[in-house]
Scaffold this active site. Structure first.
Site, PDB file in Angstrom:
ATOM      1  N   HIS A   1       0.828  -1.212   0.000  1.00 41.24           N
ATOM      2  CA  HIS A   1       0.000   0.000   0.000  1.00 41.24           C
ATOM      3  C   HIS A   1       0.861   1.261   0.000  1.00 41.24           C
ATOM      4  O   HIS A   1       0.375   2.344  -0.317  1.00 41.24           O
ATOM      5  CB  HIS A   1      -0.922  -0.017   1.224  1.00 41.24           C
ATOM      6  CG  HIS A   1      -2.290   0.542   0.969  1.00 41.24           C
ATOM      7  ND1 HIS A   1      -2.887   0.585  -0.270  1.00 41.24           N
ATOM      8  CD2 HIS A   1      -3.208   1.087   1.831  1.00 41.24           C
ATOM      9  CE1 HIS A   1      -4.098   1.118  -0.165  1.00 41.24           C
ATOM     10  NE2 HIS A   1      -4.312   1.432   1.091  1.00 41.24           N
TER      11      HIS A   1
ATOM     12  N   ASN B   1      -6.894   7.325   3.733  1.00 41.05           N
ATOM     13  CA  ASN B   1      -8.260   7.801   3.522  1.00 41.05           C
ATOM     14  C   ASN B   1      -8.406   9.314   3.568  1.00 41.05           C
ATOM     15  O   ASN B   1      -9.430   9.846   3.166  1.00 41.05           O
ATOM     16  CB  ASN B   1      -9.204   7.187   4.567  1.00 41.05           C
ATOM     17  CG  ASN B   1      -9.254   5.683   4.481  1.00 41.05           C
ATOM     18  OD1 ASN B   1      -8.658   5.078   3.596  1.00 41.05           O
ATOM     19  ND2 ASN B   1      -9.951   5.073   5.414  1.00 41.05           N
TER      20      ASN B   1
ATOM     21  N   ASP C   1      -0.511   2.440  -5.326  1.00 39.54           N
ATOM     22  CA  ASP C   1      -0.614   1.001  -5.528  1.00 39.54           C
ATOM     23  C   ASP C   1      -1.940   0.684  -6.212  1.00 39.54           C
ATOM     24  O   ASP C   1      -2.904   1.426  -6.072  1.00 39.54           O
ATOM     25  CB  ASP C   1      -0.529   0.280  -4.184  1.00 39.54           C
ATOM     26  CG  ASP C   1      -1.699   0.633  -3.268  1.00 39.54           C
ATOM     27  OD1 ASP C   1      -1.833   1.826  -2.912  1.00 39.54           O
ATOM     28  OD2 ASP C   1      -2.494  -0.256  -2.924  1.00 39.54           O
TER      29      ASP C   1
ATOM     30  N   ASN D   1      -9.406   4.355  -1.692  1.00 34.27           N
ATOM     31  CA  ASN D   1      -9.806   5.420  -0.778  1.00 34.27           C
ATOM     32  C   ASN D   1      -8.910   6.649  -0.860  1.00 34.27           C
ATOM     33  O   ASN D   1      -9.377   7.773  -0.667  1.00 34.27           O
ATOM     34  CB  ASN D   1      -9.840   4.896   0.666  1.00 34.27           C
ATOM     35  CG  ASN D   1     -10.971   3.904   0.873  1.00 34.27           C
ATOM     36  OD1 ASN D   1     -11.990   3.967   0.190  1.00 34.27           O
ATOM     37  ND2 ASN D   1     -10.789   2.981   1.788  1.00 34.27           N
TER      38      ASN D   1
END
Length: 197
Positions: A32, A78, A103, A124
């Site tokens: 991530h 987020n 990613d 997100n």
């Protein structure tokens, strides 16, 4: 075709590159955080030093006569848009002068894809950026991290938050990601698409 033409914008930057990731040692080398890893490689190559700014870490580097801002939002994925939006406003960056490195589970591991605009693909970080920038027209460099292999019962959320596996060859992928950002900055998005997509 260049991504943009010099002299058209009030911005002091030629390109603002936002790498998506999560702060904290537990996330450092995870899939991530591919966006952060690409920016860290660019800062290393071009002697950029990080400082705290815009609820994130900012490094300003030069590639030839081009001035790039490298931003790692430290708001957690987020809320990435809060940091990127503040930087975009400060530098007076239009969406087409913004490149987001992130990613992507829908791209097989090791693949790169550069594109202008597009959907949010349930990401997100991208959703937050679109919300805070008021546009989805920013360019993206998608770094393929793939999905769990057949028989791997981990949910995708756990997969992206786990470290790269040795067979992913993360070092080579991150280096190619940094090469692609340099190409986008110097030669434009279309050249990068032909070379890396």
């Amino acid at each position: 075709m260049r991504l943009f033409r010099r002299g058209e914008s009030a911005s002091t930057l030629d390109l603002l590159v936002v790498g998506l990731g999560n702060p904290g040692p537990e996330y450092e080398r995870t899939r991530h955080n591919a966006g952060w890893l690409v920016l860290e490689e660019l800062a290393r190559r071009h002697d950029g030093s990080w400082r705290s700014k815009f609820s994130g870490s900012l490094a300003e580097v030069r590639i030839g006569d081009l001035r790039l801002g490298l931003l790692k939002p430290e708001t957690y994925m987020n809320e990435s848009g809060r940091s990127a939006g503040a930087a975009a406003r400060f530098f007076k960056v239009e969406p087409e002068q913004l490149l987001v490195v992130h990613d992507d589970v829908d791209l097989e591991a090791g693949r790169l894809q550069a594109r202008a605009g597009g959907g949010l693909a349930g990401h997100n970080g991208l959703r937050s950026l679109a919300q805070h920038l008021g546009s989805q027209d920013f360019s993206r460099l998608r770094v393929g991290v793939g999905r769990p292999a057949r028989g791997d019962r981990r949910p995708v959320a756990d997969w992206v938050l786990s470290p790269f596996a040795p067979e992913d060859d993360a070092e080579a992928l991150i280096a190619r990601g940094a090469d692609a950002v340099e190409t986008i900055a110097r030669d434009g998005l279309e050249d990068a698409q032909q070379r890396y997509n």
